[in-house]
Every structure is written in C-alpha cells, then in structure tokens.
Design an enzyme around this catalytic site. Structure first.
Site, short mmCIF file in Angstrom:
data_model
loop_
_atom_site.label_atom_id
_atom_site.label_comp_id
_atom_site.label_asym_id
_atom_site.label_seq_id
_atom_site.Cartn_x
_atom_site.Cartn_y
_atom_site.Cartn_z
N TRP A 102 22.47 23.17 52.72
CA TRP A 102 22.01 24.42 52.54
C TRP A 102 21.03 24.55 51.29
O TRP A 102 21.25 23.55 50.34
CB TRP A 102 23.38 25.03 52.19
CG TRP A 102 23.16 26.46 52.05
CD1 TRP A 102 22.83 27.33 50.87
CD2 TRP A 102 23.48 27.53 53.07
NE1 TRP A 102 22.66 28.64 51.13
CE2 TRP A 102 23.05 28.87 52.33
CE3 TRP A 102 23.76 27.51 54.08
CZ2 TRP A 102 23.07 30.01 53.06
CZ3 TRP A 102 23.79 28.73 54.99
CH2 TRP A 102 23.62 29.98 54.39
N HIS A 145 29.52 21.77 51.65
CA HIS A 145 29.15 22.76 52.81
C HIS A 145 27.90 21.99 53.53
O HIS A 145 27.19 22.53 54.17
CB HIS A 145 28.48 24.13 52.20
CG HIS A 145 29.73 24.77 51.70
ND1 HIS A 145 30.70 25.43 52.29
CD2 HIS A 145 30.10 24.54 50.31
CE1 HIS A 145 31.50 25.81 51.50
NE2 HIS A 145 31.21 25.55 50.35
N HIS A 196 35.67 29.89 48.31
CA HIS A 196 34.15 29.73 48.40
C HIS A 196 33.48 31.07 47.89
O HIS A 196 32.28 31.28 47.52
CB HIS A 196 33.68 29.13 49.74
CG HIS A 196 32.43 29.18 49.87
ND1 HIS A 196 31.57 28.34 49.14
CD2 HIS A 196 31.70 29.39 51.08
CE1 HIS A 196 30.00 28.70 49.83
NE2 HIS A 196 30.32 29.17 50.98
N HIS A 202 31.76 36.72 55.95
CA HIS A 202 32.75 35.94 55.01
C HIS A 202 33.84 37.09 54.40
O HIS A 202 35.04 36.71 54.50
CB HIS A 202 32.22 35.28 53.90
CG HIS A 202 31.37 33.97 54.33
ND1 HIS A 202 30.21 33.95 54.83
CD2 HIS A 202 31.68 32.70 54.13
CE1 HIS A 202 29.68 32.70 54.95
NE2 HIS A 202 30.72 31.94 54.81
N GLU A 233 32.47 25.67 59.81
CA GLU A 233 31.01 25.84 59.95
C GLU A 233 30.57 24.52 60.44
O GLU A 233 31.00 23.35 60.11
CB GLU A 233 30.41 26.46 58.85
CG GLU A 233 30.95 27.93 58.65
CD GLU A 233 30.68 28.55 57.13
OE1 GLU A 233 30.28 29.56 56.96
OE2 GLU A 233 30.56 27.60 56.17
N1 KYN Z 1 25.98 26.32 49.54
C1 KYN Z 1 25.84 27.45 49.31
C2 KYN Z 1 24.76 27.78 48.11
C3 KYN Z 1 24.38 29.12 47.93
C4 KYN Z 1 24.84 30.12 48.50
C5 KYN Z 1 25.41 29.95 49.78
C6 KYN Z 1 26.02 28.41 50.06
C7 KYN Z 1 26.78 28.33 51.20
O1 KYN Z 1 27.29 27.28 51.58
C8 KYN Z 1 26.78 29.37 52.28
C9 KYN Z 1 27.27 29.12 53.61
N2 KYN Z 1 27.87 30.38 53.92
C10 KYN Z 1 28.54 28.21 53.57
O2 KYN Z 1 29.67 28.77 53.48
O3 KYN Z 1 28.33 27.27 54.09
ZN ZN Z 2 30.70 29.81 54.85
ZN ZN Z 3 30.59 26.82 54.25
#
Ligand code: KYN
Ligand code: ZN
Ligand code: ZN
Length: 219
Positions: free
Chosen positions: A19, A49, A59, A163, A175
């Site tokens: 990410w 993630h 999270h 979410h 995911e």
């Molecule tokens: N690592 C991040 C850093 C900043 C903002 C979002 C994420 C996420 O991981 C979002 C994604 N919705 C997730 O759940 O994997």
């Molecule tokens: Zn997520």
């Molecule tokens: Zn995630």
C-alpha cells in the site's frame, strides 16, 4: 474441477508491492549453510496489509477488536466465490451486482473482481464496495467479505465508507486474495492469519477446499 486445496493467497515474492506509504516488503537472507552456518534462515519485513491479509476492526476503528480478539472460526468454513463487476469511477460495487444470487448466502463471500494472480506494481485501479453493497451482503447472511483487491475502499478514500459499513454490520474483511482462474461456486475456506497479537491485521494463507470438507466445524 480445480485441484484441491486451491491456494488463493498471493505469493510474497521479494519486492511484492505494498500500500502506498507502507514499508517495502523485504525478505533478507540471514544464516546460510553455504557460508558456514548450520542452517538457512531469513528475515522478513512487512506491512500488516501486504498481499493476502485480514483487517482486524481496530485497523479502521479505535474502539474495534484487535486481531487476537477476532475468533479464528470467522475465516474457516463455507464460502461462495462470486464474480462481480463494479461500475463508475472509481469502480464500485452496488447491490445490483448481486442480481441472480440467492437471497441467503453462506457466511463467507469471496468477490472475484478480476485482479490478476500477480501484482507487478501496486494496483491503483481496483473495485471498491459501496456501503449499500456491504449492507446487502450482511442482509443475505454474510459475515466475512473477501476481495481480490487490496482494499474494500478506493485508494484515495479518507472516509473508508466500505470499511465502516462492515464495522456497522459486523462484517469482517479479507483482502488481496488471488482468485484468478477460480470458478465461481461453493467451497470451504480455510484462512489462517499470522497470530500477531494486538495487531490491526496480518498476512494470511488462504485456501479453498471442496464444499462440505469442514462440515462438523461451526459455520
Ligand atoms: N496501509 C494503509 C496505510 C494508509 C492508509 C490505508 C492503508 C490500508 O491498508 C488501507 C487498506 N484499506 C487496507 O485495509 O489494506
Ligand atoms: Zn482494509
Ligand atoms: Zn487491509
């Protein structure tokens, strides 16, 4: 007829994309027999993630459960793989994407949105879930949503509506699946997140077994 178990996890190759802003995924050699050590070992560094992973509610909600507080049974049992197509920009799933599916679904639904088996680069274009879509899955009995995309919300979302709809309906999130080439249908899911105590999520190994294999376990 696929050959079981079907591995629906992403291979964590060196340089696996993460990410944007998260630490790079790294695998480094440590001990090496070839250098005189008694064993080969490695060191890994990963965001919670990266690749195929679960989100603990914490999270996206400071009052939500952490990973060790989510029952493992959430990720084990009957599931249905469903090919779906989003619409609009950013690509989003609406309840209409479930047309033709039964009114009652198994406790776990895995959404095949057409992501490839391997991510060379982080996929900036993927399919998000609208709150109405999440609520409709919950109404049909779903308790765990899996997706082959890296998130249930668009890349640039700050409000994380998908979410939060999951939080409101008690749905848990898986995911980054690899559903490429997996036929739609019913299976048993066996997904085991790394037992990272207190964390917000964890990489997981996920496989599909023939439906009914795990009958006798709860759910
Ligand atoms: N690592 C991040 C850093 C900043 C903002 C979002 C994420 C996420 O991981 C979002 C994604 N919705 C997730 O759940 O994997
Ligand atoms: Zn997520
Ligand atoms: Zn995630």
């Amino acid at each position: 007829m696929p050959s079981f178990p079907v591995d629906i996890s992403r291979q964590l190759t060196p340089g696996h994309p993460t990410w944007p802003g998260d630490p790079d995924f790294r695998v480094e050699p440590q001990a090496r027999i070839a250098r005189g050590d008694s064993v080969n070992t490695g060191e890994i560094r990963t965001s919670t993630h990266t690749g195929t992973h679960v989100d603990a509610p914490w999270h996206y909600d400071d009052a939500g459960r952490r990973l060790h507080e989510v029952p493992l049974g959430t990720y084990i049992g009957r599931c249905r793989v469903v090919s779906v197509q989003g619409s609009g920009e950013p690509l989003t799933l609406e309840p209409g994407a479930l047309a033709g599916l039964p009114d009652t679904l198994p406790p776990r639904v895995l959404l095949n949105t057409g992501q490839p088996a391997h991510w060379e680069e982080f996929p900036t274009r993927f399919t998000a879930l609208s709150p109405a879509f999440v609520r409709e899955l919950a109404r049909r009995g779903v308790q765990l949503i899996g997706t082959d995309g890296p998130s249930v919300d668009p890349l640039t979302s700050k409000t994380l509506d998908g979410h939060h709809a999951c939080r409101e309906t008690g749905l848990l999130i898986l995911e980054g699946l690899n559903l490429s080439g997996v036929p739609d249908g019913e299976y048993d899911l066996m997904c085991l997140p790394l037992p990272l105590a207190e964390m917000d999520g964890a990489p997981a190994r996920a496989v599909l077994l023939p439906a009914g294999t795990l009958d006798g376990l709860n759910g």
